[in-house]
Design a protein around this motif. Structure first.
Motif, PDB file in Angstrom:
ATOM      1  N   GLY A  13       1.125  -0.721  -0.234  1.00 22.98           N
ATOM      2  CA  GLY A  13       0.162   0.174   0.191  1.00 22.98           C
ATOM      3  C   GLY A  13       0.808   0.754  -0.542  1.00 22.98           C
ATOM      4  N   LEU A  15       3.956   3.979  -1.937  1.00 23.27           N
ATOM      5  CA  LEU A  15       4.110   4.745  -3.261  1.00 23.27           C
ATOM      6  C   LEU A  15       4.023   3.531  -4.445  1.00 23.27           C
ATOM      7  CD1 LEU A  15       4.547   8.190  -3.983  1.00 23.27           C
ATOM      8  CD2 LEU A  15       6.567   7.783  -4.107  1.00 23.27           C
ATOM      9  N   ALA A  16       4.890   3.222  -4.842  1.00 24.23           N
ATOM     10  CA  ALA A  16       5.590   2.902  -5.942  1.00 24.23           C
ATOM     11  C   ALA A  16       3.952   1.912  -6.184  1.00 24.23           C
ATOM     12  CB  ALA A  16       5.849   0.878  -5.271  1.00 24.23           C
ATOM     13  N   ARG A  38      -1.331  -3.414   3.808  1.00 19.91           N
ATOM     14  CA  ARG A  38      -1.166  -3.811   5.169  1.00 19.91           C
ATOM     15  C   ARG A  38      -1.415  -3.024   5.941  1.00 19.91           C
ATOM     16  NH1 ARG A  38       3.930  -6.864   6.544  1.00 19.91           N
ATOM     17  NH2 ARG A  38       4.904  -4.692   6.727  1.00 19.91           N
ATOM     18  N   GLU A  39      -0.738  -1.176   6.552  1.00 17.71           N
ATOM     19  CA  GLU A  39      -1.634  -0.219   6.450  1.00 17.71           C
ATOM     20  C   GLU A  39      -2.876   0.026   6.448  1.00 17.71           C
ATOM     21  OE1 GLU A  39       1.326   3.253   6.956  1.00 17.71           O
ATOM     22  OE2 GLU A  39       2.604   1.616   5.407  1.00 17.71           O
ATOM     23  N   ARG A  46       5.058   8.593   2.553  1.00 14.19           N
ATOM     24  CA  ARG A  46       6.291   8.574   3.719  1.00 14.19           C
ATOM     25  C   ARG A  46       7.350   9.945   4.136  1.00 14.19           C
ATOM     26  NH1 ARG A  46       5.733   3.854   5.543  1.00 14.19           N
ATOM     27  NH2 ARG A  46       4.427   2.944   3.875  1.00 14.19           N
ATOM     28  N   LYS A  51       8.927  15.394   8.095  1.00 15.18           N
ATOM     29  CA  LYS A  51       9.180  16.324   8.120  1.00 15.18           C
ATOM     30  C   LYS A  51       7.821  17.340   8.624  1.00 15.18           C
ATOM     31  CE  LYS A  51      11.289  14.422   4.300  1.00 15.18           C
ATOM     32  NZ  LYS A  51      11.437  13.392   4.167  1.00 15.18           N
ATOM     33  N   VAL A  84      -0.964  -9.811   2.045  1.00 14.79           N
ATOM     34  CA  VAL A  84      -1.515 -10.651   0.941  1.00 14.79           C
ATOM     35  C   VAL A  84      -0.530 -11.516   1.809  1.00 14.79           C
ATOM     36  CG1 VAL A  84      -0.318 -11.658  -1.100  1.00 14.79           C
ATOM     37  CG2 VAL A  84      -1.381  -9.716  -0.787  1.00 14.79           C
ATOM     38  N   GLY A 112       8.217  -3.452   0.148  1.00 12.62           N
ATOM     39  CA  GLY A 112       8.680  -2.151   0.419  1.00 12.62           C
ATOM     40  C   GLY A 112       9.698  -2.553   1.257  1.00 12.62           C
ATOM     41  N   ARG A 132       8.879   4.971  10.581  1.00 14.17           N
ATOM     42  CA  ARG A 132       8.488   4.654   9.289  1.00 14.17           C
ATOM     43  C   ARG A 132       6.912   4.989   8.723  1.00 14.17           C
ATOM     44  NH1 ARG A 132      11.058   2.774   4.770  1.00 14.17           N
ATOM     45  NH2 ARG A 132       9.101   2.384   2.549  1.00 14.17           N
ATOM     46  N   TYR A 157      20.111  10.364   6.562  1.00  8.93           N
ATOM     47  CA  TYR A 157      19.160  11.258   6.257  1.00  8.93           C
ATOM     48  C   TYR A 157      18.310  11.255   8.015  1.00  8.93           C
ATOM     49  CZ  TYR A 157      15.691   8.781   4.207  1.00  8.93           C
ATOM     50  OH  TYR A 157      15.041   7.794   3.206  1.00  8.93           O
ATOM     51  N   ASP A 281      11.453   0.196  -2.893  1.00 11.41           N
ATOM     52  CA  ASP A 281      12.225  -0.769  -2.481  1.00 11.41           C
ATOM     53  C   ASP A 281      12.936  -1.733  -1.970  1.00 11.41           C
ATOM     54  OD1 ASP A 281      12.160   2.656  -0.926  1.00 11.41           O
ATOM     55  OD2 ASP A 281      11.666   1.319   0.120  1.00 11.41           O
ATOM     56  N   TRP A 300      12.481   7.759  -2.421  1.00 14.07           N
ATOM     57  CA  TRP A 300      10.816   8.593  -2.662  1.00 14.07           C
ATOM     58  C   TRP A 300      10.962   8.123  -4.429  1.00 14.07           C
ATOM     59  CZ3 TRP A 300       8.863  11.951  -5.954  1.00 14.07           C
ATOM     60  CH2 TRP A 300       7.366  12.588  -4.455  1.00 14.07           C
ATOM     61  N   PHE A 327      17.740  11.270  -5.419  1.00 15.50           N
ATOM     62  CA  PHE A 327      16.713  12.410  -3.698  1.00 15.50           C
ATOM     63  C   PHE A 327      16.581  13.073  -3.697  1.00 15.50           C
ATOM     64  CE2 PHE A 327      18.509  12.063   0.310  1.00 15.50           C
ATOM     65  CZ  PHE A 327      17.687  10.950   0.868  1.00 15.50           C
ATOM     66  N   TYR A 328      15.803  13.189  -2.246  1.00 20.15           N
ATOM     67  CA  TYR A 328      15.916  14.896  -2.214  1.00 20.15           C
ATOM     68  C   TYR A 328      15.635  14.722   0.071  1.00 20.15           C
ATOM     69  CZ  TYR A 328      11.350  14.034  -0.214  1.00 20.15           C
ATOM     70  OH  TYR A 328       9.352  13.993  -0.219  1.00 20.15           O
TER      71      TYR A 328
END
Ligand SMILES: Cc1cc2nc3c(=O)[nH]c(=O)nc-3n(C[C@H](O)[C@H](O)[C@H](O)COP(=O)(O)OP(=O)(O)OC[C@H]3O[C@@H](n4cnc5c(N)ncnc54)[C@H](O)[C@@H]3O)c2cc1C
Length: 415
Positions: A13, A15-16, A38-39, A46, A51, A84, A112, A132, A157, A281, A300, A327-328
């Motif tokens: 569930g 971003l990908a 799952r969430e 994320r 932030k 799953v 992920g 997370r 980071y 990921d 991300w 990456f940022y």
């Protein structure tokens, strides 16, 4: 035959999966799309967890990938709070934790990563957190409310961003880390030192070269203890010690796992099982922009773009994943880094601009080739970095001189 059949089953569930669903529809997929996560929340971004959302500047809805109505409008079924549990790639079926069995035409596995836990003495004490999820961010906010001193374990980071965010909330923050300099594992000590100074200037105390030994306290954490004997008072602790890809389902399904610890995919993000793609990921793929080298990245933008590539290939477009990983990272409103790469290893760094003025690009070279670039305030340099990295151009001394020259026209370099 399963009780239920869908054309596209998206597992995970994050971003990908979410961006895969979006691009399936944008590119004209008509069939049934089912996203199982799952969430409890629908997919969200994320990065906000360390932030704006952590600082309480954003509502719970703001990090959402899309508003609730969008999923309905797109006819994408979201099954949240559901895992799953089994994937049979031969029969093309999946078992879900709600006891349903679903047959699929094509599947995406995008499960992920999970945080790496540090099983040291005192880990069971209250007010020790990992980060997370949005729920973790809520728990940290609540846990630091009464705290004056917070210790961040880890100098990558997550530790740096959380230190910045919690300092903004009025907490006295310290970072305890194995590294000699913050962020040095990914970006080297030169760039890392810039960010460490930025943190220190804003009052964050940094303790390099320290190995976490454990936590002391009674019921609730009171201090962090390191192997060298350092003891730092802390009423709350946040640990950012990296993540490990969530490969449980992939392994049980018999998908090939690569040397980098991800689901092994070809350049189109197709896994070893017919009709199963991977993204985000957990995805280890042959990167055409890196000369076919296998890479796996937990960023991300990578999850976002791989979701799209997987969707296109589910639709039979037969396209390689050709985006240079980006990456940022943002340290509150103090500073922001952008990076393309990843370098992995490099043997030379060239700085363009001024670290003292906080406007510079750090080029990473392996041999005579640019393999990555990190920038603060010179985003335009990233386009040149992408071009040089993809072309694999060998640079002569003149060209290297241009990379160091803040006023040079880089479009001529490597051309
Ligand atoms: C606090 C934080 C800050 C970050 N900041 C940045 C940043 O500034 N810049 C950046 O580039 N990256 C950042 N990242 C990393 C980035 O968010 C991740 O790389 C990205 O979210 C990966 O997306 P994904 O879809 O691959 O996996 P995930 O986001 O991990 O999503 C996978 C989902 O699948 C679910 N799942 C797992 N197994 C199953 C199963 N069997 N069935 C159903 N569901 C399952 C999981 O519960 C999870 O919800 C940050 C990450 C965190 C945690």
């Amino acid at each position: 035959m399963s009780a239920r059949e869908v054309d596209y089953l998206l597992i995970g569930g994050g971003l990908a999966s979410a961006n895969c669903a979006r691009w399936l529809r944008e590119e004209g997929a008509e069939g049934e799309v089912l996203l199982v996560g799952r969430e409890l929340e629908p997919p969200y971004n994320r990065p906000e967890c360390s932030k704006g959302y952590l600082r309480g500047e954003e509502t719970r809805e703001e990090p959402s990938f899309r508003p609730a109505q969008w999923w309905k409008d797109q006819r994408i079924e979201l099954l949240t709070g559901t895992t799953v549990t089994k994937l049979d790639t031969g029969a093309r079926t999946a078992a879900l934790s709600n006891k349903q069995e679903v047959g699929y035409g094509q599947a995406l596995i995008a499960t992920g990563a999970n945080v790496r836990r540090l099983p040291v003495e005192g880990s069971e004490l209250e007010n020790i957190f990992y980060l997370r999820t949005l729920g973790n961010a809520d728990a940290i906010r609540e846990g630091v409310e009464e705290a004056e001193e917070v210790v961040l374990v880890g100098g990558s980071y997550i530790g740096c961003e959380v230190a910045a965010s919690l300092t903004k909330l009025g907490k006295r923050c310290s970072i305890v880390m194995q590294e000699q300099v913050t962020l040095e594992r990914g970006f080297g000590s030169q760039a890392g030192r810039f960010f460490q100074h930025l943190l220190e200037r804003h009052g964050v105390a940094v303790y390099p070269g320290e190995e976490l030994a454990g936590f002391a306290g009674s019921g609730r954490v009171a201090s962090v203890v390191t192997a060298s004997g350092l003891e730092l008072a802390a009423q709350a602790v946040v640990i950012g010690a990296g993540v490990t890809p969530d490969l449980g389902l992939a392994r049980r399904a018999g998908l090939e796992i690569g040397e980098l610890g991800g689901v092994a995919c070809d350049s189109r993000l197709a896994s070893s099982a017919a009709g199963v793609f991977a993204a985000g990921d957990i995805c280890e793929y042959e990167s055409v922009v890196h000369g076919g080298q296998r890479i796996r990245i937990e960023h991300w933008d990578v999850a976002f773009n791989q979701g799209k590539t997987a969707a296109l290939n589910m639709l039979g477009r037969d396209v390689p994943h050709e985006v240079v990983p980006y990456f940022y990272s943002v340290l509150a409103d103090w500073g922001e880094l952008e990076y393309v790469g990843p370098a992995g290893e490099w043997d030379e760094e060239i700085v363009r601009g001024s670290t003292a003025e906080g406007r510079f690009t750090n080029w990473y070279l392996s041999g005579a080739r640019v393999v990555a670039a990190l920038t603060v305030g010179r985003s335009d340099d990233l386009e040149h970095a992408r071009r040089l990295l993809t072309a694999g151009v060998e640079l002569d001394e003149d060209a290297k001189g241009s990379l160091a020259d803040a006023d040079a026209d880089l479009s001529r370099v490597g051309g």
